[in-house]
Motif scaffolding. Sequence first.
Motif, PDB file in Angstrom:
ATOM      1  N   GLU B 207      -4.579 -45.029 -14.831  1.00 31.01           N
ATOM      2  CA  GLU B 207      -4.197 -44.460 -16.169  1.00 31.01           C
ATOM      3  C   GLU B 207      -4.814 -44.847 -17.414  1.00 31.01           C
ATOM      4  O   GLU B 207      -5.107 -44.190 -18.358  1.00 31.01           O
ATOM      5  CB  GLU B 207      -2.714 -44.574 -16.340  1.00 31.01           C
ATOM      6  N   ASN B 210      -7.787 -43.069 -19.188  1.00 31.82           N
ATOM      7  CA  ASN B 210      -7.663 -41.585 -19.344  1.00 31.82           C
ATOM      8  C   ASN B 210      -6.832 -41.442 -20.690  1.00 31.82           C
ATOM      9  O   ASN B 210      -6.080 -42.314 -21.213  1.00 31.82           O
ATOM     10  CB  ASN B 210      -6.420 -41.048 -18.556  1.00 31.82           C
ATOM     11  N   LYS B 212      -5.513 -39.471 -22.475  1.00 26.09           N
ATOM     12  CA  LYS B 212      -4.181 -38.649 -22.762  1.00 26.09           C
ATOM     13  C   LYS B 212      -2.991 -39.689 -22.153  1.00 26.09           C
ATOM     14  O   LYS B 212      -1.671 -39.111 -22.423  1.00 26.09           O
ATOM     15  CB  LYS B 212      -4.230 -37.464 -21.944  1.00 26.09           C
ATOM     16  N   SER B 213      -3.185 -40.572 -21.450  1.00 24.22           N
ATOM     17  CA  SER B 213      -2.430 -41.292 -20.850  1.00 24.22           C
ATOM     18  C   SER B 213      -1.722 -42.381 -21.842  1.00 24.22           C
ATOM     19  O   SER B 213      -2.412 -43.093 -22.548  1.00 24.22           O
ATOM     20  CB  SER B 213      -2.660 -42.126 -19.708  1.00 24.22           C
ATOM     21  N   TRP B 224       6.486 -49.402 -17.608  1.00 24.34           N
ATOM     22  CA  TRP B 224       6.624 -48.181 -16.975  1.00 24.34           C
ATOM     23  C   TRP B 224       7.232 -48.560 -15.440  1.00 24.34           C
ATOM     24  O   TRP B 224       8.160 -47.869 -14.847  1.00 24.34           O
ATOM     25  CB  TRP B 224       5.404 -47.391 -16.715  1.00 24.34           C
ATOM     26  N   VAL B 238       5.126 -42.049 -19.202  1.00 28.84           N
ATOM     27  CA  VAL B 238       4.708 -41.383 -18.189  1.00 28.84           C
ATOM     28  C   VAL B 238       3.432 -41.330 -17.518  1.00 28.84           C
ATOM     29  O   VAL B 238       2.536 -41.450 -18.321  1.00 28.84           O
ATOM     30  CB  VAL B 238       5.176 -39.807 -18.071  1.00 28.84           C
ATOM     31  N   ALA B 239       3.191 -41.263 -16.274  1.00 27.94           N
ATOM     32  CA  ALA B 239       1.955 -41.344 -15.468  1.00 27.94           C
ATOM     33  C   ALA B 239       1.411 -39.772 -15.635  1.00 27.94           C
ATOM     34  O   ALA B 239       2.192 -38.781 -15.554  1.00 27.94           O
ATOM     35  CB  ALA B 239       1.809 -41.545 -14.152  1.00 27.94           C
ATOM     36  N   VAL B 240      -0.051 -39.557 -16.229  1.00 25.92           N
ATOM     37  CA  VAL B 240      -0.428 -38.125 -16.523  1.00 25.92           C
ATOM     38  C   VAL B 240      -1.466 -37.876 -15.427  1.00 25.92           C
ATOM     39  O   VAL B 240      -1.726 -36.681 -15.090  1.00 25.92           O
ATOM     40  CB  VAL B 240      -1.077 -37.818 -17.830  1.00 25.92           C
ATOM     41  N   THR B 241      -2.085 -38.684 -14.576  1.00 25.61           N
ATOM     42  CA  THR B 241      -3.178 -38.509 -13.691  1.00 25.61           C
ATOM     43  C   THR B 241      -2.444 -38.288 -12.362  1.00 25.61           C
ATOM     44  O   THR B 241      -1.375 -38.698 -12.019  1.00 25.61           O
ATOM     45  CB  THR B 241      -4.347 -39.423 -13.846  1.00 25.61           C
ATOM     46  N   THR B 242      -3.046 -37.487 -11.580  1.00 23.51           N
ATOM     47  CA  THR B 242      -2.741 -37.214 -10.107  1.00 23.51           C
ATOM     48  C   THR B 242      -2.301 -38.484  -9.444  1.00 23.51           C
ATOM     49  O   THR B 242      -1.631 -38.827  -8.523  1.00 23.51           O
ATOM     50  CB  THR B 242      -3.640 -36.221  -9.487  1.00 23.51           C
ATOM     51  N   ARG B 245       0.425 -40.380 -10.575  1.00 23.63           N
ATOM     52  CA  ARG B 245       1.782 -39.734 -10.170  1.00 23.63           C
ATOM     53  C   ARG B 245       2.060 -39.956  -8.767  1.00 23.63           C
ATOM     54  O   ARG B 245       3.087 -40.148  -8.260  1.00 23.63           O
ATOM     55  CB  ARG B 245       1.760 -38.255 -10.476  1.00 23.63           C
TER      56      ARG B 245
END
Lengths: 233, 521
Positions: B207, B210, B212-213, B224, B238-242, B245
């Motif tokens: 993350e 990224n 956006k993370s 987290w 929260v985790a945003v990448t696949t 996740r």
Amino acid sequence: MKKAALIFGYNDYALEIAKNLKSGYEKVTIYALGSEVDALKNSHDVEIKSFDLSDNWSNIDEDTDRENSIAFCVLEDSAENIFLTISLRSSFENLNIIALSNNKQTASKLQMAGANKVIPLVQTTAEMIAEMLQKPIVKEVFHNILFQNSTLKIAQVKMNEGNIYVGKEISEIDWSIKYGVVVLALVHKDMSSEFIYSYKIKHHIIDKDDVFIVVGYAKDIKEFEEMTGSRCD
Amino acid sequence: MNFFTRLVVDFAYFLNASIAYQRQKRFFYDVLENDKYPYKKHFDIFMIALIFSSVAILIVEVKSEINIYLKIFNIYVISIIFLVEYVLRFWISSSVSDMIIKKSEHAVALGRKFYLYKALLSAAKEKLRFVLSIKAIIDLLAILPLFHELRLLRLFVVFRVFKLFRYTKSFQAFASVLATKKFEFFILFIFSSIVIFVSSVLVYVMEAQNPKSPINTLFDALYWSIVTIATVGYGDIVAVTTEGRMVAIFVIIAGISVLAFTTSIVVSAFTEKLDEVREIRTVDTIRGLKHFYLICGYESVAQEVVKKLKNTKYGVIVLDEDAQRVENAKKDGLIAINYDPGDVESYEKLGIDINLQVKTILCLRESDIENVYTTLTVRSISKDVNIISLLMDDANRKKLIFAGANEIFYPKGLVGMIAKELTGRPVAFEVIHALRNDYYGVDVEEILVDERMSQNILYVSELNCAKFRIILLGIYKKNTKRFFFNPLEETMLESGDYLLFIGNNAFMGEFEKYLHKKIRR
């Protein structure tokens, strides 16, 4: 016809009852259920016979006044004891039956079965133990009056016709000063007893045949009896 | 042994022999550590009140200015009380003089040279053990706010809350229950740590690059991970990448396992230890009673005796080796404990003073063997306690007397005597029976003539029985141990005498009040 004490059941209770009644009855017999009789236990030489729970009472001696004798049902098995009480009551309508019970449930069943009086063994023992703890002196005094050869006695005294107290109100009299006896209760003609301390008895007019339960020294009780009536123990 | 060593050893002997010193030390030990000491609970309550007031002041202080006196109270008074307590605990934790004497005598016995420094070292080790104990560390931290100039140290007020562990038995019980599952908790801790570590690193790697993370640092990742594994899921990070996740799914599943495992450990610990915790509670309750009857064996007679004692001013405690009978006693609303009344250890575990606390011990098993055994056991502990025992077979009467029973009840013999009365004086018997059992509202009472009453009422004639329609049956004279029936009006009342009255219950109550109120003219 002999007035007898008939004790049904051969165990320690029966032997204790026999020991205590021996002096007061012409004849005391223990009836053992079945044939198992431990002769060693019978240290008081009481007559022992066997019986069964059928309605055959032929083994009770012919010379015994069956209607006016007293029977004790002390079988250890509650169901058998109840059955025995019913059997005796159905055969002898006027026989005075005293039965022993180990618990409240059995006590009420024995009464329903026709026992005149039930001795609730566990409750009585517990009452005495509790009294010993809470009122040791009361226990000691009453135990001596009832069960021991104390100089203090309890007696039932009947008012004879024509004695000086008949017709007087209870509240007017103090026998504790005059005779040295303490009156505990009054027994009415219908055998219902009433404590002397109740409200309504205060104004009761003494009648002939009234029975008073009194406590006092033997000599004082005798003097009281002579003045008022006769002993009816 | 040189002069100085000799002086120290002599002083150690002096301290050990000093009654005043030992009495003081014993007193502080009782107040601080001895749960059986009746005044310890007052001290504990006082300390708990101090802790709560201290924390309350800290909370109020956060947003408003507090009174200078409160500040002084919080910083100095409470801290100094805690300091004194810490010093006292340090003092009573072990005995230096004992250690010196022990080592000195040991050396003399073996013919070796006595080294004072070795003895002092051993004593220091003992003291150090106390200082390093968790409770002592908490105590020390709670004193630190005394140095309030250092702002950080003020926060140590919070540590005072931990001192509650010392004074509240429930916390101690809770901790001791959980302590039995140390191994399971250790395994859980290792497992959770590995999951948290692996997932934190993984999610950081996935993350952090990224834009956006919200997970930008390793601390974010760690936070987290802990929030997720605890199944709390705040949602602030929260985790945003696949990939992130995927890691989240793994952590969530692990979190459920950790939660389930933790719950099962706590539940099983409490299930296993619940009886023990309850037992500790029951023992504490029994120790707290001033006077009570101790019933050994809860069978039919005991059950009836208890019913008769329901209005007693003393407590009733049941001791029975049979778990089912103990349960029955508890169902009947009694304090009962599953201890063997015939075992000396049972009374040691109870920690009661038999002579002071127990009014009477009732051996009410329906077995003479058990009653004789219990009587003998109790008598071996106390020569004076009153013992009442049930007797089932008259052949064993002598054995019970020999074992030390003061009073024996033989139900079979009682039946014989009752039978005699019922056939001889049935009505009189019924009357006495009714009187003894408070039927028809008429009762017989024994009233003790106390010092005050004996000063107010000199003679029987002054009792005024007629006014209350009470009858004086007699007086039991303490000095002669004789019962005087229907005493004369001029009979003198003495302190310690017992008066036996018969009368209506309502009047009896009034009469008793009158006896205790009457003021001599």
